[in-house]
Design a protein around this motif. Structure first.
Motif, short mmCIF file in Angstrom:
data_model
loop_
_atom_site.label_atom_id
_atom_site.label_comp_id
_atom_site.label_asym_id
_atom_site.label_seq_id
_atom_site.Cartn_x
_atom_site.Cartn_y
_atom_site.Cartn_z
N LYS A 243 1.07 3.89 -3.32
CA LYS A 243 0.34 5.11 -3.02
C LYS A 243 0.35 6.01 -4.26
O LYS A 243 1.38 6.29 -4.83
CB LYS A 243 1.00 5.82 -1.86
N ASP B 122 0.84 -1.20 0.00
CA ASP B 122 0.00 0.00 0.00
C ASP B 122 0.88 1.25 0.00
O ASP B 122 0.59 2.23 -0.67
CB ASP B 122 -0.93 0.00 1.22
N LYS B 123 1.96 1.17 0.76
CA LYS B 123 2.86 2.30 0.82
C LYS B 123 3.49 2.53 -0.57
O LYS B 123 3.55 3.64 -1.07
CB LYS B 123 3.96 2.01 1.86
#
Lengths: 643, 603
Positions: A588, A584-585
């Motif tokens: 982004k 997810d990081k």
């Protein structure tokens, strides 16, 4: 260790060659092409090879004719002489030594040249074959069994190796030998030549009869061998199940029966092959005896100037003729088989390669002060699509963002069977799009369309507003990170495998990617850490560990769009959660497509598409879909749709 | 090694012994012919005696006939001996593999075992045939020809002897060095093929990362390498021909010179000279043949070694001397059990396992990959032996049971399960050969397999392809469960056997177990919490140890791992909000991951 995919076992020897020899459509053409592919690049070499063979045969024949001279010219006249003069004989022998030395030298030369010719052409066949194969579309690999493709390399190229390096020169040698021996024979005695040729005919006839018989049994043997090997494969694969069900006795019974069948046909097939040698050898002896008797009578009567020396030479010729004739008849078979192999090699080479009519390129970009995008020489971390407009003759740059739109897309692997209908997807940068649905619903197919493994039948797919058909395939794919359902690793170190995603990544970047994928901890525990060599598709790693490496490989590529196709199916839910945080990081502001059968994996997606039979039947967030109490709700709760 | 292989000749030993005898007889016939030829020249041609010529000619003809019969007999017996030998080798290996325990099987890879049973046996068969036919023929032929040559003229034969010795030395040197190079080549060659295989299998990865050119350049390097090695190896072999020719021609020239002198001095006749020249070819050709046999045998040695490995492997789990033939009930007890797959490995896979399971209990096992779940259940039906401690079933140590009795009463549905080619009925009856159609259908009902089977055109007579490729993952799993149920076992172990079955069906199967076979001890390994949460007790495995045992509620309260797993499969909000109206269905009140398609291939 025991984890091997059945597909891999089926490859290679054994599976091929069953049943009767395939009929070749145009053996002449294939032969020509094979010659062009192998000897074509070595014309000069081949001239010398032919010359060498010719010289070598000539010298051998000359050597045999020397027998006649020795007896007739030198020995017989000297018998009874008081003071025989050996000087002429000595000189003759010295002359012969020189001639024979030339023969030996030319044999050596042409053999040596042949090594370069055969190995060189094999090298070029192999590399060409591989190059062409790499250029084939994915569809080819999906529609052809991997075992068959591999068999082209392992069996067919190998047959070519034998034919090019051994059979062809031998055949050439045999033909020249036969011709020159025949000429010498005729020169020595025409009637005896007829006797010899008659026996050759008998021999060929006998061999043909035996070959016919034996090939019947060979076909049968191949069938039985295939049946037994198939059974062995199946049983050994299921050996643990056999144990659990105490099925050993039955397994042995069935095996014994197949084994016995194979024995019977193998025995018959081998029997006929084995008698071929003795039959030919003894027929050769009979031929020898006949020539000896008739020749002896000729020599006594000195008919047509036939002498004792002629007999000596003729008998040697008789011996030497049988061998190459047998060779020709045997090698003819090998050549035909090799042509079948060559045909398969050429077929693979001739397959239509993946076409690419795209012209929009991916370039490093930077923004100037006014916010205009310009091309940059070095890596800037920013990318742009370089779009050349032919009509206006202008070039525009569009920043690569990862905006993917499907517009009413239809797709079928074949034109007559559409598997995806009216697919509309709008994925803006930063979105996480998930696909769920049962097997065959079309989830993986959709991802195959984004990177153009397959081309759509109808509708449009746009990437950052550009029709993906206009984008160069290589650039399109470079902008997409993909973790596939079946994890494949390459022989090499762990480091190299992760770096596969981006070849110029530093060691630090490799470790960072591994950490992100949660692979770092298990890699560290391997004996050589990141330098541990993995072989056999990572067979020594667990399925879960291999998936972690595949994720690291995709992460290092740092793509604006990421496709995860069942990428975490073998990873336990706790680890998956950790990876997800990392991903997810990483993702982004970028687009992610996720396919998963585990709904917990996709729950936090921005949009979930439920696919059924090639159509999107529901779409929305997790909450929205639960509210709908439709198919998703059913999948998620495990309940029948509330009625 | 040779002894062990040859022991498998058995009933074909006689044939294997007759072959060389026939071959030697053939050689004798062949050796006599040139000598007769010489006599024919000396006494027939030179003296002009036609009747002598015909007499000797007939003798030569009979020699050929004799040789033919010997050759045919040799060919027949060789075929019988070698194919029979191969048959027995396969039989012995296969038979031994059937006695293998799981750890024996693990030691060899599946692919490895298959290669040994197929390719390796063929290699040995061919080499064996070559050996019994040629390895006696060639040296005998050489010796006979040599002896015959000595009988004709010792002086010239001595030249042959010297030539043979020198030639042998040179050829052996060349062959040895060539073989070394060839081994290297073939190893690289295998590697090359492995690279191609990788590319074929992983073509999507190659294409997705646009690595076509990278792979091509790798391939090009590998091919270049192979080219160099092959050229190197073949350059050595290529010396053989010229060396051989040199030897033959040198001999012929020397003999011509010596022979001429001897004939003139009446020490030799012309016919004898011709005989000797024929022997010269014979001798040197046979030497060449010998060197080829040598190469053949040494190539197939590796195959022979691999076969012997299988033959030598002794099963490490066997029936005890005085086995217990009945399993009393389905109770299970682990007593301080340690286990590891490799004796020398330091970290055991299972450590200090002590556990009591009552007959008829339903036990769930949960834990991460590699935590030892599968290992634990594999010990119950003695698929592996414990290193320390003991495992008891029905109050008796598993080591005391007759293996068949134990495994019939303790049914395991393996994680990596396999269906065999045959009808559905055939497959089901693996569980019980004598099961009636009705019993088969009932088992399928319990395993929820009846629905999809009924939908198939041939129903229970549907033919399952090898490896069960024509049924989906979930269908395969349900068939495997039905197959195990037909055993009517006292203990039923499901090792992640419903992972590809959707949650609703999974629940239905579990309910059927609960209702229909209440007395059977059921052990369920699962990834999904929903599959085990109704169990009487749940075991949480972590790193080879039991981390916690208890009911779903207890574990939620006191076990971190269990709670973690549970939460990772549900989101907080849903966890607090179970769907009330579904409770009566006895399942799925907690949202779970529905994985109907375990492997979602699209074609």
């Amino acid at each position: 260790m025991a984890e091997q995919k059945p597909r891999e076992i089926k490859m290679g020897r054994g599976a091929r060659g069953m049943g009767p020899r395939p009929k070749l459509e145009n053996p002449g053409r294939i032969f020509k092409r094979l010659c062009a592919a192998s000897f074509g690049h070595y014309k000069l070499h081949m001239v010398f090879v032919c010359l060498g063979i010719f010289l070598s045969v000539l010298c051998t024949v000359r050597g045999t004719l020397f027998m006649k001279e020795l007896v007739d010219v030198y020995i017989l006249p000297m018998i009874g002489q008081k003071d025989p003069d050996f000087i002429p004989l000595r000189n003759a022998i010295i002359r012969m030594v020189i001639i024979l030395a030339v023969g030996i030298l030319s044999t050596f030369t042409y053999n040596k040249l042949m090594i370069y010719v055969s190995q060189g052409s094999l090298k070029s066949i192999r590399t060409t074959l591989f190059e062409r194969m790499e250029n084939l579309p994915v569809k080819y690999f999906d529609t052809h069994s991997h075992g068959d493709i591999m068999s082209v390399y392992t069996n067919d190229v190998d047959t070519l190796r034998q034919v090019i390096s051994q059979t062809m020169p031998q055949l050439l040698n045999s033909v020249i030998t036969v011709v020159s021996i025949l000429i010498s024979m005729i020169a020595l005695s025409l009637p005896l030549t007829f006797v010899t040729l008659f026996m050759v005919a008998v021999m060929l006839f006998a061999s043909k009869a035996v070959v016919k018989k034996s090939s019947q049994f060979f076909v049968k043997q191949q069938g039985e061998l295939g049946a037994l090997n198939g059974y062995i494969e199946e049983m050994i694969e299921g050996q643990k199940v056999i144990k659990v069900f105490c099925h050993e006795g039955r397994a042995v019974e069935d095996f014994d029966e197949l084994n016995e069948n194979l024995y019977v046909s193998a025995n018959n097939a081998n029997k006929y092959v084995n008698i071929m040698g003795p039959i030919n050898a003894q027929l050769g002896n009979v031929s020898y005896v006949l020539v000896a008797i008739v020749g002896a009578i000729f020599a006594i009567g000195n008919f047509w100037g036939f002498t004792l020396g002629s007999l000596a030479s003729f008998l040697t010729f008789n011996r030497n003729l049988n061998m190459p004739i047998n060779q020709i008849s045997q090698q003819f078979n090998t050549v035909v088989m090799a042509l079948a192999g060559a045909d398969r090699v050429f077929k693979l080479m001739d397959e239509e390669p993946e076409t690419d009519e795209g012209y929009v390129m991916l370039v490093n970009a930077k923004k100037d002060d006014e916010g205009n995008i310009t091309e940059s020489e070095e890596r800037t971390g920013m990318w742009a699509w370089k779009h050349y407009h032919k009509a206006e003759g202008t070039t525009t740059y569009v920043e690569l963002k990862g905006d993917v739109v499907f517009n009413d897309v239809d797709f079928g692997y074949t034109d007559d069977k559409i598997v995806l209908h009216n697919i509309d997807i709008y994925a803006t940068p930063g979105m996480k799009i998930a696909f769920v649905g049962s097997t065959g619903a079309g989830k993986t197919t959709i991802t195959n369309l984004i990177n153009r493994f397959y081309d759509i039948q109808d509708g449009k797919i746009r990437y950052d507003g550009i029709n993906i058909n206009k984008i160069k395939k290589a650039d399109l794919r470079r902008s997409l990170g993909i973790v596939l359902q079946d994890t494949h690793l390459f022989t090499g170190t762990i480091k190299e495998n992760i770096r596969y995603g981006r070849l110029d990544a530093t060691d630090e970047e490799v470790v960072a990617a591994a950490k992100l994928a949660n692979a770092h901890s298990f890699i560290r525990h391997l004996p050589l850490g990141y330098d541990t060599v993995i072989t056999g598709d990572g067979g020594s790693l667990s399925q879960g560990q291999r998936q972690l490496l595949a994720i690291a490989r995709a992460a290092i590529a740092d793509p604006p769009v990421l496709i995860l196709d069942e990428a975490t199916s073998s990873i336990d839910t706790r680890t998956e959660k950790l990876i997800q945080q990392g991903m997810d990081k990483l993702m982004k502001g970028r687009t992610t497509f996720v396919i998963a059968h585990r709904l917990s994996t996709i729950k936090n997606s921005d949009c979930i598409m439920v696919l059924e039979q090639g159509r999107i039947i529901e779409r929305g967030t997790h909450e929205q879909l639960l509210e709908q109490k439709g198919r998703y709700y059913h999948l998620y709760t495990g309940n029948q749709i509330a009625s | 090694m040779f002894g062990k292989l040859l022991a498998q000749l058995k009933e074909y030993k006689t044939f294997a012994l007759i072959t060389p005898v026939c071959m030697i007889l053939e050689v004798i016939a062949e050796t006599i012919t040139p000598r007769l030829m010489g006599l024919l020249v000396d006494n027939g041609v030179e003296k002009g005696d036609i009747s002598y010529i015909i007499r000797v000619g007939l003798m030569m003809f009979f020699c050929a006939l004799f040789g033919l019969f010997a050759g045919l007999a040799g060919g027949f017996t060789a075929a019988k001996a070698s194919t029979g030998f191969a048959k027995n080798l396969r039989k012995a290996m296969y038979g031994n593999i059937q006695t293998f325990s799981f750890s024996n099987i693990d030691k060899f890879s599946t692919a490895g075992l298959i290669t040994r049973l197929t390719t390796d046996v063929t290699n040995v068969q061919n080499a064996f045939q070559m050996v019994i036919r040629m390895s006696f023929r060639a040296p005998f032929s050489l010796i006979f020809a040599m002896t015959a040559a000595f009988l004709v003229s010792a002086r010239i034969a001595r030249v042959y002897l010297v030539a043979v010795l020198i030639l042998a030395a040179i050829i052996v040197t060349i062959m040895l060095s060539a073989m070394k190079s060839f081994r290297q080549v073939f190893k690289k060659y295998d590697e090359l093929n492995a690279t191609v295989q990788e590319n074929v299998n992983a073509i999507r990865v190659v294409k997705a990362y646009v690595r076509e050119d990278y792979e091509k350049s790798r391939m090009y390097k590998a091919c270049e390498n192979i080219y160099n090695l092959f050229v190197n190896a073949e350059s050595k072999v290529v010396l053989n021909g010229p060396v051989m020719m040199t030897a033959i021609y040198t001999c012929i020239m020397i003999i011509s010179w010596l022979g001429a002198h001897m004939i003139v001095n009446s020490e030799l006749t012309t016919g004898e000279l011709m005989t000797l020249l024929t022997y010269c070819m014979n001798i040197l050709m046979n030497l060449m043949m010998l060197s080829m046999i040598f190469v053949m045998v040494s190539i197939s040695m590796a195959s022979g070694e691999r076969i012997v490995e299988v033959l030598d492997e002794t099963a490490d789990i066997v029936d005890p001397e005085d086995p217990v033939m009945e399993v009393r009930d389905g109770s299970i007890e682990f007593n301080d059990v340690d286990f590891s797959y490799y004796k020398e490995s330091e970290a055991p896979v299972l450590k200090d396992i002590t556990l009591k399971i009552k007959s008829g209990e339903t036990i769930g096992i949960i834990g991460g990959t590699g935590s030892g779940k599968t290992t634990l259940v594999n010990l119950i039906c003695r698929l592996y032996d414990v290193m320390q401690g003991k495992v008891m079933v029905g109050g008796v140590n598993v080591k005391e049971y007759d293996l068949e009795t134990l495994r019939n009463e303790v049914a395991v549905v393996l994680q990596k399960n396999v269906l065999f080619s045959g009808t559905i009925y055939d497959n089901l009856r693996w569980g019980n050969v004598n099961a009636t159609d009705e019993e088969c259908r009932k088992a399928c009902r319990l395993a929820c397999a009846d629905e999809f089977i009924e939908k198939m055109p041939d129903k229970y007579d549907t033919y399952i392809e090898q490896g069960g490729t024509n049924v989906s993952g979930g269908q395969k799993q349900r068939l495997c469960i039905a197959r195990a149920l037909l055993k009517k076992p006292k203990v039923l172990i499901l090792d992640d056997s419903t992972s590809a079955v959707d949650t609703a069906t999974d629940a239905k199967i579990r309910r059927a177990f609960y209702e229909e076979i209440p007395d059977t001890t059921k052990i369920i390994i699962a990834q999904r919490v929903s599959s085990v949460k109704d169990a009487d007790r749940i075991i949480v495995m972590d790193d080879g140890r039991i981390n916690g045992i208890g009911t779903h509620e207890e574990l939620l309260n006191n076990n971190d791992i269990y709670r973690d797993v549970y939460e990772s499969q549900t989101s907080e909000r849903d966890f607090d909000k179970p769907d009330g109206d579904d409770k009566d269905k006895g399942n799925g009140t907690v949202p779970v991951d529905a994985d109907k398609d375990y492997k979602g291939g699209e074609d």
